[in-house]
Enzyme design. Structure first.
Site, PDB file in Angstrom:
ATOM      1  N   ASP A   1     -13.500  71.627  15.956  1.00  0.00           N
ATOM      2  CA  ASP A   1     -13.951  71.342  17.318  1.00  0.00           C
ATOM      3  C   ASP A   1     -12.794  71.526  18.294  1.00  0.00           C
ATOM      4  O   ASP A   1     -11.740  70.899  18.143  1.00  0.00           O
ATOM      5  CB  ASP A   1     -14.456  69.892  17.398  1.00  0.00           C
ATOM      6  CG  ASP A   1     -14.932  69.545  18.792  1.00  0.00           C
ATOM      7  OD1 ASP A   1     -15.992  70.059  19.193  1.00  0.00           O
ATOM      8  OD2 ASP A   1     -14.240  68.771  19.490  1.00  0.00           O
TER       9      ASP A   1
ATOM     10  N   TYR B   1      -8.656  71.666  26.072  1.00  0.00           N
ATOM     11  CA  TYR B   1      -7.589  71.221  25.168  1.00  0.00           C
ATOM     12  C   TYR B   1      -6.397  72.196  25.166  1.00  0.00           C
ATOM     13  O   TYR B   1      -5.351  71.886  24.592  1.00  0.00           O
ATOM     14  CB  TYR B   1      -8.098  71.078  23.727  1.00  0.00           C
ATOM     15  CG  TYR B   1      -9.286  70.176  23.516  1.00  0.00           C
ATOM     16  CD1 TYR B   1      -9.662  69.234  24.471  1.00  0.00           C
ATOM     17  CD2 TYR B   1     -10.043  70.264  22.350  1.00  0.00           C
ATOM     18  CE1 TYR B   1     -10.771  68.425  24.266  1.00  0.00           C
ATOM     19  CE2 TYR B   1     -11.151  69.443  22.141  1.00  0.00           C
ATOM     20  CZ  TYR B   1     -11.509  68.534  23.113  1.00  0.00           C
ATOM     21  OH  TYR B   1     -12.611  67.736  22.901  1.00  0.00           O
TER      22      TYR B   1
ATOM     23  N   LYS C   1     -15.927  74.318  24.270  1.00  0.00           N
ATOM     24  CA  LYS C   1     -16.684  73.737  25.388  1.00  0.00           C
ATOM     25  C   LYS C   1     -16.237  74.333  26.723  1.00  0.00           C
ATOM     26  O   LYS C   1     -15.051  74.613  26.905  1.00  0.00           O
ATOM     27  CB  LYS C   1     -16.458  72.213  25.435  1.00  0.00           C
ATOM     28  CG  LYS C   1     -16.597  71.546  24.080  1.00  0.00           C
ATOM     29  CD  LYS C   1     -16.387  70.053  24.110  1.00  0.00           C
ATOM     30  CE  LYS C   1     -16.248  69.503  22.700  1.00  0.00           C
ATOM     31  NZ  LYS C   1     -14.892  69.545  22.154  1.00  0.00           N
TER      32      LYS C   1
ATOM     33  N   HIS D   1     -18.878  70.528  28.481  1.00  0.00           N
ATOM     34  CA  HIS D   1     -17.960  69.446  28.100  1.00  0.00           C
ATOM     35  C   HIS D   1     -18.324  68.113  28.761  1.00  0.00           C
ATOM     36  O   HIS D   1     -18.275  67.054  28.152  1.00  0.00           O
ATOM     37  CB  HIS D   1     -16.528  69.862  28.460  1.00  0.00           C
ATOM     38  CG  HIS D   1     -15.464  69.167  27.674  1.00  0.00           C
ATOM     39  ND1 HIS D   1     -14.239  69.742  27.409  1.00  0.00           N
ATOM     40  CD2 HIS D   1     -15.430  67.949  27.092  1.00  0.00           C
ATOM     41  CE1 HIS D   1     -13.520  68.897  26.693  1.00  0.00           C
ATOM     42  NE2 HIS D   1     -14.211  67.806  26.496  1.00  0.00           N
TER      43      HIS D   1
END
Ligand code: A2P
Length: 335
Positions: free
Chosen positions: A61, A66, A96, A129
């Site tokens: 994931d 990120y 996402k 997200h």
């Protein structure tokens, strides 16, 4: 450095409403780039992801937010080259779209950018997200070094969902879903009406935030609930003063009773509720331990005890600055 990991573990899986099979335990990578790599036994993000794949994690994931999609892609491609896995289709990869790309046409562009960073041809899962949209030129850093307010956009997530459907129709993602949505927001998507329904809602979930009502809603709508921060995110999200899930007395007593670690109890709690778990770790032994939850079962009574620990306590915020005044902020609703 800890002992190398060799034991490969098999994990039960579930089938999403569109037929995609996903393992109930996956590897979470949020903030792995923030982790202090000088900390004893901490792997580099690249090594942590490869170690996870070596141990048998088949779900990775990530998210544009990120800022580690490049590293994820590299670790995946190298794992195939090094014969740790044989082909890309042995992995489920989820990323996402961030709040700055919520306009319909921006979603497709953002998805292509994520794929280019990972150097992959397709995603298994693409999620919105968060329901809130920010100005398209707003910063997207993992840890902004100022806490000035973010500039919002009035793009509604129903428009974003049209972009998600474009992504699926273009063959860029097999499955599309949402993250951090409350049940009313999901209902708005279902009522559009939508061409493709969301298959997943990824939310924070652990014994202090049981999400029982959201789970019941999602089950009714055949939407898979996927848990981020399953261990209460002790290093990154938990704020000073918040009770630490890993220190909870009831859970520690249960760990002793089953001769398992507290983390294994927490992951087992989700898996037995048929909620997917995405634990993160940068240490080889914990990466392995967190996947190794197949050889014991909590009794129904103990599961009920864990569910009763619910305090409606959230560790995870969005974007490191307070965005709770955004009109689409999801957590003013009960669930
Ligand atoms: P570390 O990277 O040193 O293992 P969450 O998945 O809820 O966000 O929590 C991630 C945090 O939990 C990380 O800081 C990680 O630290 C820690 N963690 C991961 N696995 C374990 C474990 N088995 N026991 C204790 N802490 C763990």
């Amino acid at each position: 450095m800890e002992t190398p990991v060799v034991e490969v573990v098999d994990v039960p899986s579930v089938t999403l409403s569109d037929g995609l099979q996903v393992p109930l335990v996956g590897f979470g990578t949020s903030r792995v780039l923030d982790v202090d790599q000088n900390k004893q036994n901490h792997l580099s993000p690249y090594e942590a992801i490869k170690t996870a794949i070596k141990c048998g994690y088949r779900f990775i994931d990530t998210a544009a937010y990120y800022l580690n999609e490049q590293v994820v892609g590299q670790a995946v491609r190298d794992s195939i080259k090094e014969n740790i896995i044989q082909s890309r289709d042995q992995l489920i990869i989820c990323t996402k779209v961030w709040c700055t790309s919520h306009k319909r046409e921006s979603v497709l562009k953002a998805c292509r950018e994520s794929l280019a960073k990972m150097q992959l041809d397709y995603l298994d899962i693409y999620l919105i997200h968060w329901p809130m949209a920010y100005a398209e030129d707003e910063r997207m850093t993992s840890r902004p070094n100022d806490d000035s307010p973010l500039r919002y956009s009035d793009t509604h997530f129903t428009e974003t969902w049209r972009g998600m459907e474009d992504v699926k129709d273009a063959g860029l993602a097999k499955s599309i879903g949402v993250s951090n949505f409350n049940h009313k927001q999901i209902n708005e998507i279902l009522a559009m009406p939508c061409k493709h329904r969301p298959t997943i809602n990824q939310v924070e979930c652990h014994p202090y935030l049981s999400q029982a009502k959201l789970q019941a809603f999602c089950q009714k709508e055949n939407i898979y609930l996927h848990a981020h921060c399953p261990l209460g995110s002790p290093a990154s999200c938990a704020r000073p003063g918040q009770p630490k899930l890993l220190d909870d007395l009831v859970i520690n007593q249960m760990a002793q009773k089953y001769q398992k670690s507290v983390a294994q109890i927490l992951i087992r709690y989700l898996v037995q509720r048929k909620i997917g778990a995405l634990p993160k770790s940068m240490t080889a032994l914990r990466i392995q331990q967190n996947l190794n939850i197949g050889n014991f079962e909590l009794t129904q009574e103990d599961l009920a005890k864990l569910i009763a620990l619910d305090k409606n306590l959230r560790y995870c915020r969005n974007a490191d600055v307070d965005v709770s005044d955004h009109p689409l902020f999801p957590f003013h609703e009960e669930y």
